[in-house]
Write an enzyme that holds these catalytic residues in place. Sequence first.
Site, mmCIF file in Angstrom:
data_model
loop_
_atom_site.group_PDB
_atom_site.id
_atom_site.type_symbol
_atom_site.label_atom_id
_atom_site.label_comp_id
_atom_site.label_asym_id
_atom_site.label_seq_id
_atom_site.Cartn_x
_atom_site.Cartn_y
_atom_site.Cartn_z
ATOM 1 N N TYR A 142 21.107 10.097 -6.269
ATOM 2 C CA TYR A 142 21.419 8.506 -6.874
ATOM 3 C C TYR A 142 20.835 7.312 -7.758
ATOM 4 O O TYR A 142 21.133 8.374 -8.803
ATOM 5 C CB TYR A 142 20.352 7.284 -5.441
ATOM 6 C CG TYR A 142 19.289 6.960 -6.596
ATOM 7 C CD1 TYR A 142 18.382 8.077 -6.217
ATOM 8 C CD2 TYR A 142 18.863 5.714 -6.717
ATOM 9 C CE1 TYR A 142 17.242 8.322 -7.082
ATOM 10 C CE2 TYR A 142 17.390 5.643 -6.590
ATOM 11 C CZ TYR A 142 17.084 6.624 -7.152
ATOM 12 O OH TYR A 142 15.066 7.115 -8.271
ATOM 13 N N TRP A 144 20.981 3.367 -10.143
ATOM 14 C CA TRP A 144 21.533 1.898 -9.563
ATOM 15 C C TRP A 144 22.355 1.315 -10.424
ATOM 16 O O TRP A 144 22.790 0.152 -10.902
ATOM 17 C CB TRP A 144 19.987 0.879 -10.716
ATOM 18 C CG TRP A 144 18.599 1.645 -9.864
ATOM 19 C CD1 TRP A 144 18.443 2.592 -9.900
ATOM 20 C CD2 TRP A 144 18.140 0.414 -9.009
ATOM 21 N NE1 TRP A 144 17.214 2.421 -8.794
ATOM 22 C CE2 TRP A 144 17.258 1.120 -8.158
ATOM 23 C CE3 TRP A 144 19.281 -1.095 -8.993
ATOM 24 C CZ2 TRP A 144 16.664 0.425 -7.518
ATOM 25 C CZ3 TRP A 144 17.937 -2.271 -8.161
ATOM 26 C CH2 TRP A 144 16.495 -1.709 -7.359
HETATM 27 N N1 LIG Z 1 9.599 8.301 -17.621
HETATM 28 C C1 LIG Z 1 10.582 8.152 -16.362
HETATM 29 N N2 LIG Z 1 11.621 8.171 -15.732
HETATM 30 C C2 LIG Z 1 11.918 7.661 -14.392
HETATM 31 C C3 LIG Z 1 11.743 6.525 -14.153
HETATM 32 C C4 LIG Z 1 10.524 6.392 -15.128
HETATM 33 O O1 LIG Z 1 9.310 4.978 -14.709
HETATM 34 N N3 LIG Z 1 9.840 6.621 -16.191
HETATM 35 N N4 LIG Z 1 11.678 5.615 -13.425
HETATM 36 C C5 LIG Z 1 12.315 6.628 -12.017
HETATM 37 C C6 LIG Z 1 13.539 5.441 -10.631
HETATM 38 S S1 LIG Z 1 12.258 4.684 -9.699
HETATM 39 C C7 LIG Z 1 14.211 5.370 -11.085
HETATM 40 S S2 LIG Z 1 15.303 4.632 -9.985
HETATM 41 C C8 LIG Z 1 15.571 6.647 -11.832
HETATM 42 C C9 LIG Z 1 16.423 4.989 -12.043
HETATM 43 O O2 LIG Z 1 17.467 5.849 -12.980
HETATM 44 P P1 LIG Z 1 19.059 5.041 -12.549
HETATM 45 O O3 LIG Z 1 20.316 4.569 -12.210
HETATM 46 O O4 LIG Z 1 19.820 6.647 -12.867
HETATM 47 O O5 LIG Z 1 18.729 4.380 -14.310
HETATM 48 P P2 LIG Z 1 20.111 3.786 -14.623
HETATM 49 O O6 LIG Z 1 19.734 3.691 -15.727
HETATM 50 O O7 LIG Z 1 19.381 2.300 -13.572
HETATM 51 O O8 LIG Z 1 20.863 3.993 -14.382
HETATM 52 C C10 LIG Z 1 22.292 3.657 -13.247
HETATM 53 C C11 LIG Z 1 23.447 4.061 -14.935
HETATM 54 O O9 LIG Z 1 25.144 3.302 -13.267
HETATM 55 C C12 LIG Z 1 25.800 2.562 -14.564
HETATM 56 N N5 LIG Z 1 26.381 1.309 -14.318
HETATM 57 C C13 LIG Z 1 26.221 0.445 -13.854
HETATM 58 N N6 LIG Z 1 26.796 -0.059 -12.678
HETATM 59 C C14 LIG Z 1 28.090 0.922 -12.442
HETATM 60 C C15 LIG Z 1 29.046 0.815 -11.604
HETATM 61 O O10 LIG Z 1 29.124 -0.467 -11.048
HETATM 62 N N7 LIG Z 1 29.764 1.564 -11.781
HETATM 63 C C16 LIG Z 1 29.428 2.802 -12.042
HETATM 64 N N8 LIG Z 1 30.254 3.808 -11.834
HETATM 65 N N9 LIG Z 1 28.643 2.817 -12.791
HETATM 66 C C17 LIG Z 1 27.588 1.886 -12.881
HETATM 67 C C18 LIG Z 1 25.088 2.231 -15.338
HETATM 68 O O11 LIG Z 1 26.004 1.721 -16.543
HETATM 69 C C19 LIG Z 1 23.773 3.015 -15.300
HETATM 70 O O12 LIG Z 1 24.523 3.815 -17.034
HETATM 71 O O13 LIG Z 1 14.920 6.586 -12.735
HETATM 72 C C20 LIG Z 1 13.385 7.415 -12.729
HETATM 73 N N10 LIG Z 1 13.309 7.998 -13.405
HETATM 74 N N1 LIG Z 2 11.614 -4.962 -15.276
HETATM 75 C C1 LIG Z 2 12.313 -4.464 -14.467
HETATM 76 N N2 LIG Z 2 11.811 -4.246 -13.111
HETATM 77 C C2 LIG Z 2 12.538 -3.127 -12.072
HETATM 78 C C3 LIG Z 2 12.373 -1.479 -12.820
HETATM 79 C C4 LIG Z 2 12.729 -1.555 -14.421
HETATM 80 O O1 LIG Z 2 13.607 -0.528 -14.572
HETATM 81 N N3 LIG Z 2 13.027 -2.787 -15.591
HETATM 82 N N4 LIG Z 2 12.947 -0.792 -12.082
HETATM 83 C C5 LIG Z 2 13.002 -0.947 -10.868
HETATM 84 C C6 LIG Z 2 12.387 0.174 -9.673
HETATM 85 S S1 LIG Z 2 13.896 1.743 -9.386
HETATM 86 C C7 LIG Z 2 11.750 0.884 -8.916
HETATM 87 S S2 LIG Z 2 11.182 2.060 -8.509
HETATM 88 C C8 LIG Z 2 9.956 -0.163 -9.472
HETATM 89 C C9 LIG Z 2 9.174 0.444 -9.731
HETATM 90 O O2 LIG Z 2 8.082 -0.020 -9.260
HETATM 91 P P1 LIG Z 2 7.076 0.354 -10.177
HETATM 92 O O3 LIG Z 2 7.012 1.970 -9.639
HETATM 93 O O4 LIG Z 2 5.381 -0.300 -9.822
HETATM 94 O O5 LIG Z 2 6.441 0.352 -11.542
HETATM 95 P P2 LIG Z 2 5.970 1.016 -12.371
HETATM 96 O O6 LIG Z 2 6.092 0.093 -14.169
HETATM 97 O O7 LIG Z 2 6.211 2.076 -13.105
HETATM 98 O O8 LIG Z 2 4.320 1.064 -12.395
HETATM 99 C C10 LIG Z 2 3.964 0.094 -11.992
HETATM 100 C C11 LIG Z 2 2.462 -0.746 -12.814
HETATM 101 O O9 LIG Z 2 1.624 0.781 -12.725
HETATM 102 C C12 LIG Z 2 0.710 0.993 -13.748
HETATM 103 N N5 LIG Z 2 0.581 1.955 -14.089
HETATM 104 C C13 LIG Z 2 1.000 3.323 -14.116
HETATM 105 N N6 LIG Z 2 0.901 4.518 -14.378
HETATM 106 C C14 LIG Z 2 -0.491 3.965 -13.312
HETATM 107 C C15 LIG Z 2 -1.641 5.231 -12.897
HETATM 108 O O10 LIG Z 2 -2.246 6.218 -12.969
HETATM 109 N N7 LIG Z 2 -2.868 4.079 -12.104
HETATM 110 C C16 LIG Z 2 -2.846 2.868 -12.013
HETATM 111 N N8 LIG Z 2 -3.435 2.306 -11.503
HETATM 112 N N9 LIG Z 2 -1.478 2.327 -12.974
HETATM 113 C C17 LIG Z 2 -1.546 3.069 -13.470
HETATM 114 C C18 LIG Z 2 2.313 0.880 -14.716
HETATM 115 O O11 LIG Z 2 0.800 0.148 -16.095
HETATM 116 C C19 LIG Z 2 2.756 -0.490 -14.150
HETATM 117 O O12 LIG Z 2 1.431 -1.603 -13.866
HETATM 118 O O13 LIG Z 2 10.490 -1.381 -10.467
HETATM 119 C C20 LIG Z 2 12.066 -1.161 -10.012
HETATM 120 N N10 LIG Z 2 11.894 -3.031 -10.929
HETATM 121 MO MO LIG Z 3 13.480 3.642 -8.924
#
Ligand SMILES: Nc1nc2c(c(=O)[nH]1)N[C@H]1C(S)=C(S)[C@@H](COP(=O)(O)OP(=O)(O)OC[C@H]3O[C@@H](n4cnc5c(=O)[nH]c(N)nc54)[C@H](O)[C@@H]3O)O[C@H]1N2
Ligand SMILES: Nc1nc2c(c(=O)[nH]1)N[C@H]1C(S)=C(S)[C@@H](COP(=O)(O)OP(=O)(O)OC[C@H]3O[C@@H](n4cnc5c(=O)[nH]c(N)nc54)[C@H](O)[C@@H]3O)O[C@H]1N2
Ligand SMILES: [Mo]
Length: 727
Positions: A142, A144
């Site tokens: 998947y 975003w």
């Molecule tokens: N180190 C680290 N890695 C992580 C995470 C983290 O906390 N730390 N979080 C993880 C989590 S929870 C998630 S959900 C993933 C997210 O990973 P991704 O969902 O892959 O991250 P995004 O950067 O939101 O990528 C979305 C892409 O979709 C494109 N896009 C947006 N709208 C459209 C559209 O309408 N059409 C098309 N074709 N493209 C579009 C955007 O330009 C972008 O390149 O990353 C994971 N990886």
């Molecule tokens: N602004 C913004 N909002 C988002 C996103 C984004 O990219 N930007 N991504 C979206 C997506 S796809 C997802 S899945 C959610 C993710 O939501 P979460 O996974 O809850 O978000 P994170 O920021 O990764 O982590 C939440 C908190 O955990 C703390 N943390 C990190 N490591 C540890 C640890 O080992 N122990 C404890 N106790 N705390 C820790 C971080 O400091 C942070 O404050 O957010 C969503 N919302």
């Molecule tokens: Mo996520």
Amino acid sequence: MTALSRRSFLTSVAGVGAAALLGRPAFAAPTGPGEFLCTSTFGAAWATVKDGRVVSLRPWEKDPHPSPLLDGVLDSLYSPTRIRYPMVRRAYLEKGPGAAPETRGTDDFVRVPWEKALDLVAAEIKRCQDQYGPWSIYTGTYGWGHFGRIANPQSALKRLMNLVGGSVVSSSNYSKAGIEAIMPHVVGSIDAEGPQTSHRSIIDNTDFIVFWACDPLKTNRISASIPDHGEWTWFEEMKKANKKALFIDPVKTESCKVLGGEWLPVRPQSDTALALALAHTLLTEKLHDVKFLAEYTTGFEPFADYLLGKPDGVAKSADWAAPMTEIPADTIRDLARRLVKGRTMLVSGWSPQRQHHGEQFPWAFVTLAAMVGQIGLPGGGHSQLYHLYNGGTEVADAPSLGGSLQIGKRKEIKPWPKEKGTTIIPCARVVDMLMNPGKEYDHQGKKFVYPDVRMTYWVGGNPFAHHQDRNRMIAAWRKFETFVVQDFQWTASARFADIVLPAAHWCERNDIETFGLHARKAIMGMKKMVEPMAEARDDYDIFVELATRLGVEPEFSEGKTTGDRVREVYDAAFEQAKAKKIEMPDFATFWNGSCVVEFPVKDKAAKRAKYAQFREDPLLNPLPTPSGRIEIYSKTIEKFGYDDCPPHPTWLEPLEWLGQKDKTHPMHLASNHPISRMHSQFNGTRLRESYAIAGREPCWISAQDAAARGIKTGDVVRVFNGRGQCL
Ligand SMILES: Nc1nc2c(c(=O)[nH]1)N[C@H]1C(S)=C(S)[C@@H](COP(=O)(O)OP(=O)(O)OC[C@H]3O[C@@H](n4cnc5c(=O)[nH]c(N)nc54)[C@H](O)[C@@H]3O)O[C@H]1N2
Ligand SMILES: Nc1nc2c(c(=O)[nH]1)N[C@H]1C(S)=C(S)[C@@H](COP(=O)(O)OP(=O)(O)OC[C@H]3O[C@@H](n4cnc5c(=O)[nH]c(N)nc54)[C@H](O)[C@@H]3O)O[C@H]1N2
Ligand SMILES: [Mo]
């Protein structure tokens, strides 16, 4: 916004169905000045369009707290990183699939006409299907890039692939895969989904709220639908009511600061030890709710034995956890006592379950809540979903909005024998799959075989930003003979692709969404405001073109444009509303008018407490677990026989953390979700000026650690380990 100002945009909705499918927009683009509703993952706003260009945005007046992220929308629409034309990597164009994969990321790209690009992609899908079979194509994880009920390009891709024989797809996500794996065994559902105990219930009843690894004011900025930002109303009311709040987090978060909460910094990756020590204190001080545990849970005894150290000689006491968590033992004991003093709500975010042995924390967390004994009571118990989609928000009396593009079933053009591997892999296993075709692996107590994939098509996701260990990934990726990326901007992944297809930005297409995934306060139409930049095309139209080349266009499109689909989804909601006696204008009035239908908040759910019915009568309303109760010990998991997932919550030392013996790397990097971006989106926007350090990603470090290394705010630092480095 007035109806008048958009007159020039009005088109006849009636004429839509009859016209040819492509080459004619279903709804005409604006021809003059006007204001349009611009909705996205980042919020709802009014956009002013002048001479075919969106020039400004102002937040929708009923958004209670518009997010600063809105400032990134226009920059992303007009970003120099937009993909303007279909592009093919030179070696691939000259030599075909599998050409010099080691030059991916450094090879240059050649601009090709759409016809050529689509022919190449269609031919490769066909070649892989015919020569190897459906198991040779992986349709990505998947990502975003799926905003809107119609656009969802990932569903469209899977639908197309299913019509031509299928593909390997991915399950779960990087967000809460640990929760999704473990919670069904513990409470019979994912738990971190759907409505939670209401914010109102907390405001009215809770004495003490613990935010554990949870920053709701940051992560609720965005949503899979249009974010409703109800978290601010909730926080303001909690502040007014002087709620006692504690934040367990290595970082002093935005939410902690706004609420004026207590901050308990914890060593990263040690949360399970902390949860066990709190449980141990409750047990040894006889503060746990014996009656609740007996009536509503199963398997507490073996867990209690484990806490006391009977099987392994190690009591999971506060003294045991203190050096692991870097929290004094007295503080841990005191916190355990505070949990049972009054009504307590335990709230967790998702970072601990995204770590090594990520199943253990949510299991220990729910077990702790069970020991406190307030699950199902107003303002008590636990929640793992207050930080996204506002799981506790007030709810409007509204119809639900469906989708219109179904993925459908795989058409069995070629049988898929078992030895060819599984049809579905957990998303984070993509690199393992590439490195081990034909190898068996374990998942949820069953054996699966990695398929031998050769092509991948990625739409709306950026794997080269979101997957772990990039260097290992780059090496594994060479196995792909073809890598297609469809996005609207040049991402790290697009740079590594063989074929790059330019998609339209969400401002450049028609769609429909709800304001608030749970709140459902409005249905909003998203009219195409401007023509796609350069040669970019609506995702849906790209798939229609591919379907044509693959001979499945009629089944794929069902003769419908995106406009038809918008209307279909709206009409279904309209019918539902009629049955519920909720007023809604007809589609033409909606689409040619303001594009907003609001629904009154009657909040029948204000008193909602999650698991209240189960608490009321656990026999009549059992949980869908084997025992019908909360499973602190799971016989199902016992049967799996996994040494990395014992049958009750257990402390398992993470592979990498600050408690390990090897001190080569004395610091721990946590890559949290960014406050001013959505993952890799909005990287190149003006938002960056608000946080970048010398143009680079900021890195937070504790004042003591910084002082010990002579680091000051504003310095550029090198962060490195054995796998890689960054500035
Ligand atoms: N180190 C680290 N890695 C992580 C995470 C983290 O906390 N730390 N979080 C993880 C989590 S929870 C998630 S959900 C993933 C997210 O990973 P991704 O969902 O892959 O991250 P995004 O950067 O939101 O990528 C979305 C892409 O979709 C494109 N896009 C947006 N709208 C459209 C559209 O309408 N059409 C098309 N074709 N493209 C579009 C955007 O330009 C972008 O390149 O990353 C994971 N990886
Ligand atoms: N602004 C913004 N909002 C988002 C996103 C984004 O990219 N930007 N991504 C979206 C997506 S796809 C997802 S899945 C959610 C993710 O939501 P979460 O996974 O809850 O978000 P994170 O920021 O990764 O982590 C939440 C908190 O955990 C703390 N943390 C990190 N490591 C540890 C640890 O080992 N122990 C404890 N106790 N705390 C820790 C971080 O400091 C942070 O404050 O957010 C969503 N919302
Ligand atoms: Mo996520």
